[in-house]
Design an enzyme around this catalytic site. Structure first.
Site, PDB file in Angstrom:
ATOM      1  N   ILE A 633       0.962  -0.744   0.218  1.00 50.52           N
ATOM      2  CA  ILE A 633       0.181   0.067  -0.022  1.00 50.52           C
ATOM      3  C   ILE A 633       0.692   1.338  -0.162  1.00 50.52           C
ATOM      4  CG2 ILE A 633      -1.686   1.342   1.327  1.00 50.52           C
ATOM      5  CD1 ILE A 633      -2.704  -1.445  -0.293  1.00 50.52           C
ATOM      6  N   LYS A 637      -3.499   6.069   4.031  1.00 47.99           N
ATOM      7  CA  LYS A 637      -4.174   6.942   4.389  1.00 47.99           C
ATOM      8  C   LYS A 637      -5.188   7.331   2.875  1.00 47.99           C
ATOM      9  CE  LYS A 637      -5.639  11.405   6.765  1.00 47.99           C
ATOM     10  NZ  LYS A 637      -5.518  12.176   7.336  1.00 47.99           N
ATOM     11  N   THR A 638      -4.756   7.165   1.793  1.00 45.44           N
ATOM     12  CA  THR A 638      -6.004   7.817   0.508  1.00 45.44           C
ATOM     13  C   THR A 638      -6.624   6.368   0.193  1.00 45.44           C
ATOM     14  OG1 THR A 638      -3.760   8.155  -0.917  1.00 45.44           O
ATOM     15  CG2 THR A 638      -5.326  10.056   0.585  1.00 45.44           C
ATOM     16  N   GLY A 706      -3.697  -2.180  -8.155  1.00 45.26           N
ATOM     17  CA  GLY A 706      -4.659  -1.616  -8.293  1.00 45.26           C
ATOM     18  C   GLY A 706      -5.945  -1.754  -6.676  1.00 45.26           C
ATOM     19  N   GLY A 708      -8.864   0.919  -6.091  1.00 49.10           N
ATOM     20  CA  GLY A 708      -9.916   1.034  -6.604  1.00 49.10           C
ATOM     21  C   GLY A 708     -10.983   0.553  -6.545  1.00 49.10           C
ATOM     22  N   GLU A 709     -10.781  -0.458  -8.187  1.00 50.49           N
ATOM     23  CA  GLU A 709     -12.703  -1.043  -7.879  1.00 50.49           C
ATOM     24  C   GLU A 709     -12.310  -2.368  -7.002  1.00 50.49           C
ATOM     25  OE1 GLU A 709     -13.206  -0.747 -12.029  1.00 50.49           O
ATOM     26  OE2 GLU A 709     -11.329   0.775 -12.247  1.00 50.49           O
TER      27      GLU A 709
HETATM   28 MO1  MOS Z   1     -12.607   2.842 -13.668  1.00 53.08          MO
HETATM   29  S1  MOS Z   1     -14.721   1.916 -14.108  1.00 53.08           S
HETATM   30  O1  MOS Z   1     -11.709   2.274 -14.865  1.00 53.08           O
HETATM   31  O2  MOS Z   1     -13.333   4.626 -13.097  1.00 53.08           O
END
Ligand code: MOS
Length: 742
Positions: A633, A637-638, A706, A708-709
């Site tokens: 990581i 925090k983010t 990654g 985010g998803e």
């Molecule tokens: Mo994401 S769906 O790659 O913004």
């Protein structure tokens, strides 16, 4: 790879742009004002399909303050509209150029832009346009389309088979179920907005909400036949996007055409209701899953079939069924994916596109199987854990889902869960625990980063990337500080401008991996350059070291020092000064990386506790623990904030979000925040985001994957499974609203 992040890691840092954001000083695409600026308002079709026979725009044109009205009847088409596409291109690949023809493809399709000297005047004039249509019959109902509409054909729609497709059927224990997810809409806080300024007839400055400066620049170059240096895109801040800001959408093209035609700077901001049909959505899906297992829990076969939709004029595909090919160790697998062209606007990627949809069905089905087997769902998952990627026939570069299961289940208290549904009442409420796992591909693309280190000890890094919220500049600042050995407050990461060295899009959970690699390489280059300047200095030569090598020195606290003797050192500033330099400046470039020997995925293990009120059907999210294997990581925090955000999206998906189209008119019913529900603070409990935090040895020098998803993938299933555990009621059609409980 050199320049690896070493433990102990530097402590996480605050958002470098946090103050700007919370004080309102951050400027979003709708907040740039240019002298003489005009305002554009989009007018949408009121029918779902047909032809515009005529438009009466006189009243609008004559309304106070109006500067121009553009429709399919008077548009000066940009050169890019006339580029011949090959003759055999299918209707669903043609796309849609705004105002290019008089065909109506979906309700709300932009048919005019009205430009005036104020927003209010443009908005008023837009109501004065009268349109004569010839209506055609249309189809916006997926269930009704399936028997009569031909699904798209092509490579994306080939069935996948591994082993025996009938294996699940002959298994002693099996489940079969259908899962439904309605249309979901990104609904970022910031409305999509564009501000266009044609500085000369062939040079344009654009403030646009985009996740990809480079792609937006290229699209505008193509459309208007412009040179790269004459298309300047600025996106300093984005107020959320979740995938809605990759395309150059029709309103943006209309703004570019409109500003040119009236020869004034022009701002176009979509209204909230226009956001529902003009900037994409997660397409509706119907998924069938069948799984067969031995009585001991070993899964022998799975079939996963998904049906979804795209626009009649453009293909959009996503990997809905792919999760079922690789998440578990299953010898026999069959997957099928079909999409039907509908008379709706174009869907697009939305957080965890494909995987979020597919994992909802798969992870519910696994829970159903666990129930059928009378086995703990976590135990079932561990029993069928895949150690290699059976689809691609290769090992994982890293997989710490087991570890994520461990820390997540421990934190939520999974072991205290009574397996029987409806067995854990708490006062008037029924408590339930559920889990779901998530997976999302890890990858890395190429990017350039400009670096300038100055004698005052400051490092400027620059790249043409944007940040829709995860904190890209913050992560890059932390990474550069850690690898270069200076304090983060000495670093500025500049982004959001297409004139900077070309970066990478923000999406697919790949920004940190891609851009981070380049930043990492940039600090390594910088250290090597500093080393070359002073390696011959006496201070670095000892009795045993005569010919100092790069490997013999370390870079910490703004100083280069001998590893073996930290008193032999020079500050970075002194190094520059001794070489007579004011700065070192260069552009670092890294190419994309496609490793064919390994599969790289990030993983999530979501655990939730819900309380369900049996009389009213109210569901309260009581506890949430999401444990994530995202490799190393980079900035805790983010990163935690990313997980929390994904989980909040998951709460919406599980309990609230549902785009409703009135199929009698093909028109949106709930295109506003009163009727389309998203989670608010009161719906969101404390969310515990945990990381395994073990490096991936292959993907990039940071060891990161990654996140985010994957933060959202599998979460809605955890909620559905918890609701089943609480109530004994299996609700397979999202969202799980109170009416479905009682
Ligand atoms: Mo994401 S769906 O790659 O913004």
């Amino acid at each position: 790879m050199e320049n690896k992040l070493k433990e102990p890691f530097m402590p996480p840092i605050d958002r470098v742009d946090g103050k700007l954001k919370v004080t309102g000083a951050a400027k979003y695409s709708a907040e740039y004002n240019i002298p003489q600026m005009a305002y554009g308002v989009m007018v949408g079709s009121s029918i779902a399909k047909g032809i515009i026979l005529s438009m009466d725009t006189k009243a609008a044109e004559n309304a106070p303050g109006v500067l121009g009205v553009i429709t399919p009847f008077n548009i000066e088409k940009p050169a890019g509209y006339n580029i011949e596409t090959s003759g055999n291109i299918s209707a669903t690949k043609k796309g849609f150029n705004v105002f290019d023809d008089k065909l109506i493809r979906f309700s709300g399709q932009p048919i005019a832009i009205v430009m005036a000297d104020s927003y209010e005047r443009a908005l008023h004039a837009a109501t004065l346009i009268k349109v004569n249509y010839k209506k055609d019959s249309f189809q916006t109902n997926l269930e009704k389309a399936i028997p009569v509409v031909k699904p798209l054909e092509g490579n994306a729609f080939k069935d996948y088979t591994r082993g025996d497709v009938n294996a699940w059927k002959t298994a002693p224990v099996k489940i079969e179920a259908e899962y439904n997810i309605p249309i979901e809409v990104h609904n970022p806080m910031e409305l999509h907005a564009i501000t266009v300024h044609w500085e000369t007839p062939d040079k344009v400055l654009v403030y646009e909400k985009t996740q990809s400066l480079m792609d937006t620049q290229e699209k505008i170059m193509e459309l208007f036949g412009l040179k790269k240096e004459n298309v300047h895109i600025i996106t300093k801040f984005i107020g959320g996007a979740f995938g809605s800001a990759f395309n150059v959408w029709p309103h943006a093209v209309a703004a570019l055409i409109g500003a040119k035609q009236i020869n004034k700077p022009l701002k176009v901001v979509l209204s909230r209701d226009q956001m529902f049909m003009n900037v994409g959505y997660r397409p509706q899906s119907i998924q069938k899953i069948s799984i067969g297992a031995q009585p001991d829990g070993k899964i022998t076969g799975i079939n996963h079939e998904a049906i979804s939709m795209t626009a009649s004029y453009q293909e959009f595909t996503e990997g809905i069924v792919n999760v079922s090919r690789m998440l578990y160790d299953i010898p026999n697998v069959f997957t099928r994916y079909k999409i039907y062209p509908m008379d709706l606007s174009l869907p697009t990627w939305m957080r965890g596109p494909g995987e979020t949809t597919g994992a909802y069905a798969l992870e519910c089905a696994i829970d159903e199987l666990a129930h059928a087997l009378k086995m703990d769902p976590l135990k079932l998952r561990l029993l069928n854990y895949s150690d290699t990627d059976l689809e691609k026939q290769r090992p994982y570069s890293s997989k710490y889902l087991k570890e994520a299961f461990e820390i997540g289940s421990e934190k939520i208290g999974w072991n205290d869960r009574h397996p029987e549904p409806r067995s854990m009442p708490e006062g008037d409420w029924l408590a339930g625990y559920g889990m779901g796992s998530g997976v999302f591909i890890g990858w890395r693309g190429g990017a350039q980063v400009g670096a300038r280190f100055t004698a005052d000890g400051k490092l400027l890094l620059q790249s043409a990337v944007t940040d829709m919220g995860p904190g890209t500049a913050t992560a890059m600042t932390k990474l550069a500080a850690e690898t270069f050995g200076i304090s983060p407050d000495k670093i500025v990461f500049e982004m959001g401008d297409s004139s900077l060295p070309p970066g990478i899009m923000q999406g697919g959970s790949g920004t940190t991996s891609s851009l981070g690699t380049t930043v990492n390489n940039a600090t390594l280059s910088l250290k090597k350059k500093l080393f070359e300047l002073v390696k011959n200095k006496a201070v670095f030569h000892t009795e045993t070291i005569h010919d100092v090598k790069f490997e013999d020195v370390v870079f910490e606290n703004g100083q280069m020092m001998l590893s073996s003797d930290h008193t032999r050192k020079m500050s970075y500033s002194d190094i520059l000064e001794s070489a007579g330099l004011d700065n070192i400046e260069f552009i670092e470039e890294t190419k994309g990386f496609n490793n064919v020997d390994y599969s790289t995925y990030a993983y999530a293990a979501h655990f939730v506790k819900v309380l369900v009120h049996p009389a009213t059907g109210v569901i309260k999210m009581e506890k949430i623990v999401s444990a994530v294997d995202g490799g190393t990581i980079v900035n805790d925090k983010t990163a935690r904030s990313q997980i929390i955000g994904g989980v909040v999206g998951g709460i919406g998906m599980a309990l609230m979000e549902e785009g409703v189209v009135d199929n009698r008119y093909g028109r949106w019913v709930n295109n506003n925040f009163a009727d389309y529900h998203v989670p608010v603070n009161a719906d969101v409990p404390h969310i515990e985001a945990l990381f395994v935090n073990k490096p991936d040895p292959i993907l990039n020098p940071m060891g990161s994957k990654g996140i985010g998803e994957v933060a959202m993938v599998g979460f809605a299933a955890a909620v559905a499974n918890a609701v089943f555990h609480a109530t004994g009621k299996r609700i397979r059609a999202l969202p799980i609203t109170p009416d479905k409980i009682i």
